[in-house]
Design a protein around this motif. Structure first.
Motif, PDB file in Angstrom:
ATOM      1  N   PHE A 118       0.841  -1.202   0.000  1.00 18.84           N
ATOM      2  CA  PHE A 118       0.000   0.000   0.000  1.00 18.84           C
ATOM      3  C   PHE A 118       0.872   1.247   0.000  1.00 18.84           C
ATOM      4  O   PHE A 118       0.625   2.195  -0.733  1.00 18.84           O
ATOM      5  CB  PHE A 118      -0.906  -0.025   1.240  1.00 18.84           C
ATOM      6  N   GLU A 119       1.929   1.228   0.835  1.00 22.20           N
ATOM      7  CA  GLU A 119       2.784   2.396   0.984  1.00 22.20           C
ATOM      8  C   GLU A 119       3.536   2.712  -0.318  1.00 22.20           C
ATOM      9  O   GLU A 119       3.683   3.862  -0.701  1.00 22.20           O
ATOM     10  CB  GLU A 119       3.774   2.186   2.137  1.00 22.20           C
TER      11      GLU A 119
ATOM     12  N   ARG B 187       1.034   4.163  -2.667  1.00 24.03           N
ATOM     13  CA  ARG B 187       0.663   5.529  -2.304  1.00 24.03           C
ATOM     14  C   ARG B 187       1.812   6.506  -2.572  1.00 24.03           C
ATOM     15  O   ARG B 187       1.623   7.556  -3.167  1.00 24.03           O
ATOM     16  CB  ARG B 187       0.293   5.555  -0.819  1.00 24.03           C
TER      17      ARG B 187
ATOM     18  N   GLU C 236      -3.185  -1.439   3.759  1.00 22.07           N
ATOM     19  CA  GLU C 236      -2.279  -0.517   4.437  1.00 22.07           C
ATOM     20  C   GLU C 236      -1.583  -1.188   5.623  1.00 22.07           C
ATOM     21  O   GLU C 236      -2.178  -1.993   6.330  1.00 22.07           O
ATOM     22  CB  GLU C 236      -3.069   0.706   4.926  1.00 22.07           C
ATOM     23  N   SER C 237      -0.312  -0.832   5.793  1.00 24.28           N
ATOM     24  CA  SER C 237       0.552  -1.272   6.894  1.00 24.28           C
ATOM     25  C   SER C 237       0.632  -2.783   7.045  1.00 24.28           C
ATOM     26  O   SER C 237       0.958  -3.296   8.104  1.00 24.28           O
ATOM     27  CB  SER C 237       0.144  -0.606   8.216  1.00 24.28           C
TER      28      SER C 237
END
Lengths: 884, 115
Positions: free
Chosen positions: A233-234, A237, A266-267
């Motif tokens: 996700f990071e 993004r 995410e994460s």
């Protein structure tokens, strides 16, 4: 008859019990009547319900209030209903009169709450936290394990994984993971990223759902399948601009165009956070040798199965494999819950912290009770006056209780407000990543935040413990009427005797912590000063190259030119390659034969080996213990020499006499090479762990596609050199990636981060306990001195010197201080023996640690006695004798 | 409990009306609630909480007493409440008090519209 809705039955309970007994049933009937009457359509329903509910609440409250008013008016309400405001004002006034007491109590309590809530939240957040996968307690790691060779948690080879995957008794599924890096080419520049290669079932093992797109499927089980890529996700993004149309986009990874098929939530992290996730096809796994181990295995237990069963089942499969492939004999599988494996590295720190915290809490509570008792004793006269004027005993106790409640409330609130700060302090001291012991795996320490449950539990504990401990003091206060005025001093007052014992206990507990702090400090010093086998200061390490696709000559030439280019920098003293950088937890094993005098196989071993470039031992600062290091001739012509480390020599040769022995490495061009030297062990698993046996051979033939480069420069100048080393490497070939440039000292430090953290935390905690103990001693001695003001005045009037008075006060306290500190030291040694495993290079009765703790404790205690003694010697006889 | 009727004066309007209605005819809680609403022209609307707080107060003050249970036609027996001797004295005293006030108002020519 219809039933009254439960909601209203609940509201009816708000009324006083007598009223409910008399009218309860009728009220329910009237209520139902109103509800039925009004209930036409949703609006009518809402209207009638809210009217009935507000009517009930209003009148129930009204009845209680009226009752209270009547009680006061009629004087029937006893002490409990009257004079609250008066008493509260009284408490406020009396606390203002003695701000020192109020401030001390509040600060002690705030400190204890903050420190305890911080630690408790941290422990809950790390040790007891759930991993972020559904049914996380069923997610397990399966390690290759060979305890006889000292390899408890190791990776597994591809073919072995494929066989293990077929065992389905206790596991639902089993996936393989290759932890490494991937080279992403963007705008023509190679960038190294954390990359994980996973079998397609990996995501179903963890039951994770994609944020976008899909994960790998059956097609990706073959290397002829689609070249797919999943990104974090990071990464999506930050580097792909959170592009919602990212699916189908092509990125060049490891020189191959790959299509993005999915984005992780995410994460999400597993073992580590990685930007790029690539499929690990079965045919690639099958093509490997059984002894080439690379893969971490992660599985999901069937519901009801436990790791022990899975360990037995998978080890059974390994035994079957060993029947056909003797080279894997001795290897079993160790299955552990991922949660447990992740905290192995910090568990000892956390539990020692919890134990220390418990002691601090105890010290703080004892301290508060001591303070409270002293204050109560000091107010004997006032309390007696109140009772003589007609205040019932209960009312006196209430005033004292209110005072305690005010102090506890303010202290707890301040403490909780300070908790996030304490949590930050702890988090800053505990490393973000820790190694799983006995393995090459680094795992993140989970984040912890102040947990409302912890906060609640904390306040509850403080209140409850305070109540239990303050009980005797309250009782004393109530009984004041019948007791004698405590005259006489430190030795004769009954009330003060109790507080003296409390102080002894407090001193003992604080001494336990001081001994613990001394021991952890000493063992951490030992660890930090242990010789790790090379000179980390002034050494820069970096991963270089992605030349695996070139032929051996090209690769050799490339690395040679890189060394030449780097060594041309004026600040560089030397540079050399090694196939795997030390202290990163990586290992590489080889089958080795030790040859006898006739150069025939005498013994067969499996040990770690490293292929080193010319000058590596010198650049790293590794010490030669026997024989000689490699010289430049060893790197020319056919390989003929080897160097072993101390552990290797001791393990495989009588008296460690390895020089002159001959070895052959299986399947490699190192045949009948002679051991020419023995080097000191590199403590690559941390200074506290034993060093694995390692064989070093000169790098010849085809080096690996990427290697570690060590660069020796001036101490402290490592990172200043980083950019120029990078330029030098790219001057040879700008398309080659570099990764993880770091001073060697930080890599070594990662292994001592945990003991360093323990040292800091335990010392901080001990310092806090020390302050608390000093406050306790000071309070009790000060009280005794105040009680004896008259006596001191008389003595001064009769000609006693101030010196003499001081001495008498100090001497009276000495046996108590001695008793507290002495018993504490004894307890400390016993506790240290129990926690022996946390110590390194220090015995529980280490004289330095003990002496340090004793001197500190006695010193602080005597200072706390000295200050009131000073006060005693300054008594003005004229002022104190006059009232007598 | 105050046994002197004057101690209970003045009666609050809803208390007064409830006492008058119970003096007219003993009845049970719900019926009293409905009659209060009807006789006050909808101005006095009570719900369970307020109704029984008032009844409780009247019983505690000794103005009203629960009667023997009277079986209603259907359903469970309902407890009826009636006005006590003290309750009737209080009603009388209140009526006298209001009559005196009315007299005074008339003397000031302020009660014309009350007729």
């Amino acid at each position: 008859m219809k039933r009254t809705p439960w909601f209203f039955r609940l509201l009816l309970r708000l009324f006083p019990a007598g009223h409910r007994r008399r009218f309860g049933e009728e009220m329910e009937a009237a209520l139902r009547h109103r509800l039925e009457e009004g209930g036409r359509g949703p609006l009518g329903w809402i209207g009638s319900w809210s009217w009935a509910a507000s009517d009930l609440v209003r009148h129930a409250l009204g009845m209680w209030l009226a009752r209270g008013r009547d009680g006061m008016r009629n004087g029937l309400g006893s002490v409990w209903s009257e004079g609250w405001g008066l008493d509260l004002r009284f408490v406020g006034r009396s606390l203002r009169r003695q701000p020192g007491y109020a401030l001390t109590a509040v600060l002690v309590l705030a400190g204890a709450v903050a420190v305890n809530a911080g630690v408790a939240s941290f422990v809950r957040g790390t040790l007891l936290a759930e991993a972020p996968y559904p049914d996380a307690d069923r997610v397990v790691l399966a390690w290759g394990s060979n305890p006889r060779d000292g390899q408890l948690r190791d990776v597994v080879s591809g073919p072995n994984y494929l066989d293990l995957r077929r065992a389905t008794g206790s596991l639902e599924s089993l996936a393989a993971v290759h932890v490494g890096s991937a080279v992403l080419t963007r705008d023509g520049r190679p960038v190294v990223r954390d990359g994980l290669r996973v079998t397609p079932d990996f995501f179903s093992v963890l039951r994770v759902e994609p944020h976008l797109g899909r994960f790998f499927g059956a097609a990706e089980r073959s290397s002829r399948g689609p070249a797919s890529l999943v990104v974090s996700f990071e990464f999506w993004r930050d580097e792909l601009g959170a592009d919602p149309g990212v699916l189908g986009r092509r990125l060049v990874v490891d020189g191959e165009p790959r299509t993005v098929v999915g984005v992780l939530p995410e994460s999400f992290h597993f073992l580590r956070s990685a930007s790029l996730w690539l499929p690990l096809p079965d045919d690639l796994l099958a093509a490997d040798a059984r002894t080439r181990i690379h893969y971490h295995l992660v599985g999901r237990l069937r519901s009801g199965a436990n790791p022990g069963e899975a360990t037995r089942e998978l080890s059974g499969v390994m035994a079957e494999i060993a029947g056909e492939h003797p080279e894997v004999r001795g290897w079993g599988i160790l299955v552990e819950r991922v949660q447990e494996a992740s905290v192995l590295g910090v568990r000892s720190v956390l539990w020692s912290l919890v134990a220390a915290m418990g002691v601090v809490l105890l010290v703080a509570l004892v301290n508060l009770v001591t303070l409270f008792r002293i204050r109560t004793l000091g107010r004997t006269g006032e309390l007696r006056l109140r009772q003589a004027l007609g205040a019932p005993a209960a009312r006196v106790a209430r005033v004292l209780g209110m005072e305690g409640a005010v102090l506890t409330g303010v202290g707890s609130a301040l403490g909780l407000a300070a908790t996030p700060w304490v949590l930050g302090l702890i988090r800053g001291r505990v490393p973000e990543w820790v190694y799983v012991p006995e393995s090459a795996l680094r795992v993140p320490v989970l984040e912890a935040v102040l947990d409302p449950w912890v906060a609640g539990a904390m306040i509850g504990t403080v209140l409850l413990a305070g109540l239990v401990l303050a009980g005797p003091a309250l009782l004393d206060a109530v009984r004041v009427r019948t007791s004698l005025h405590p005259s006489g001093g430190w030795a004769s007052s009954r009330g003060a005797a109790g507080t003296r014992w409390l102080v002894v206990a407090e001193l003992a507990l604080a001494t336990v912590l001081c001994v613990g702090a001394g021991l952890t400090a000493r063992s951490a010093d030992h660890l930090l000063s242990t010789d790790v086998g090379l000179e980390p200061e002034g050494l820069l390490a970096v991963w270089v190259g992605d030349v695996g696709d070139r032929d051996a000559t090209d690769r050799t030439a490339y690395y040679r030119r890189v060394v030449e280019a780097v060594e041309e920098l004026p600040e560089v003293r030397s540079a050399a390659f090694i196939d795997y950088l030390p202290f990163l937890g990586e290992d590489d094993f080889a089958g080795i034969d030790i040859l006898d005098a006739r150069r025939e196989r005498d013994r067969e071993l499996r040990e770690e080996w490293r292929r080193v470039g010319e000058g590596l031992l010198e650049t790293a600062g590794m010490r030669i213990l026997q024989g000689r290091p490699f010289d430049s001739d060893d790197f020319r012509g056919a390989p003929r020499s080897a160097v072993v480390n101390e552990s290797f020599a001791r393990k495989h040769f009588d008296d460690g006499e390895a020089v002159g022995a001959f070895l052959t490495v299986h399947g490699e061009p190192y045949e009948e090479v002679e051991v020419v030297g023995v080097v000191a062990d590199l403590r690559t698993l941390g200074p506290g762990a034993s060093a694995p046996p390692v064989l070093y051979v000169p790098q010849q033939g085809g080096p690996r596609g990427s290697q570690g480069l060590l660069v020796r420069t001036e101490e402290g100048r490592e990172m200043a050199l980083a950019a120029r080393v990078q330029d030098a490497v790219w001057s040879v070939d700008p398309s080659q990636p570099m990764a993880g440039m770091a001073p060697m000292s930080t890599m070594v430090d990662a292994w001592v981060a945990v003991p360093r953290a323990i040292r800091l935390l335990v010392m901080g905690v001990a310092a806090f306990a020390l302050v608390l103990a000093a406050v306790g001693v000071f309070g009790v001695v000060g009280y005794a001195v105040r009680q004896r003001t008259t006596e001191f005045g008389v003595r001064v009037a009769l000609g006693a010197s101030p010196e003499r008075l001081r001495r008498s006060v100090v001497l009276e306290a000495v046996p108590w201080v001695g008793l507290g500190v002495g018993s504490g030291a004894l307890l400390g040694v016993l506790a240290a023996r129990a926690a022996d495993a946390l110590l390194y290079g220090v015995r529980p009765w280490d004289p330095w640690a003990l002496a340090g703790a004793l001197v500190t404790m006695v010193g602080v205690a005597l200072l706390a006695v000295w200050l009131p003694a000073q006060q005693a010697s300054r008594v003005d006889p004229a002022r104190v004798i006059r009232p007598e | 409990m105050h046994n002197i009727a004057e101690d209970h004066l003045p009666l609050k309007p809803r208390r007064h009306l409830a006492l008058l209605l119970l003096a007219e005819e003993p009845t049970y809680g719900i019926a009293l609630m409905e009659r209060l609403e009807a006789r006050s022209g909808g101005r006095i609307r009570l719900n369970a909480g307020s109704l029984y707080r008032m009844i409780g107060g009247l019983v505690d003050d000794g103005l009203v007493e629960p009667l023997e249970e009277v079986a209603a036609g259907v359903g469970a027996p309902r407890k009826h409440y009636g006005v006590t001797h003290l309750g009737r004295s209080v009603l009388r005293a209140e009526a006298r008090r209001q009559a005196d006030l009315l007299e005074l108002a008339r003397g000031l020519d302020l009660a014309g519209e009350v007729e």
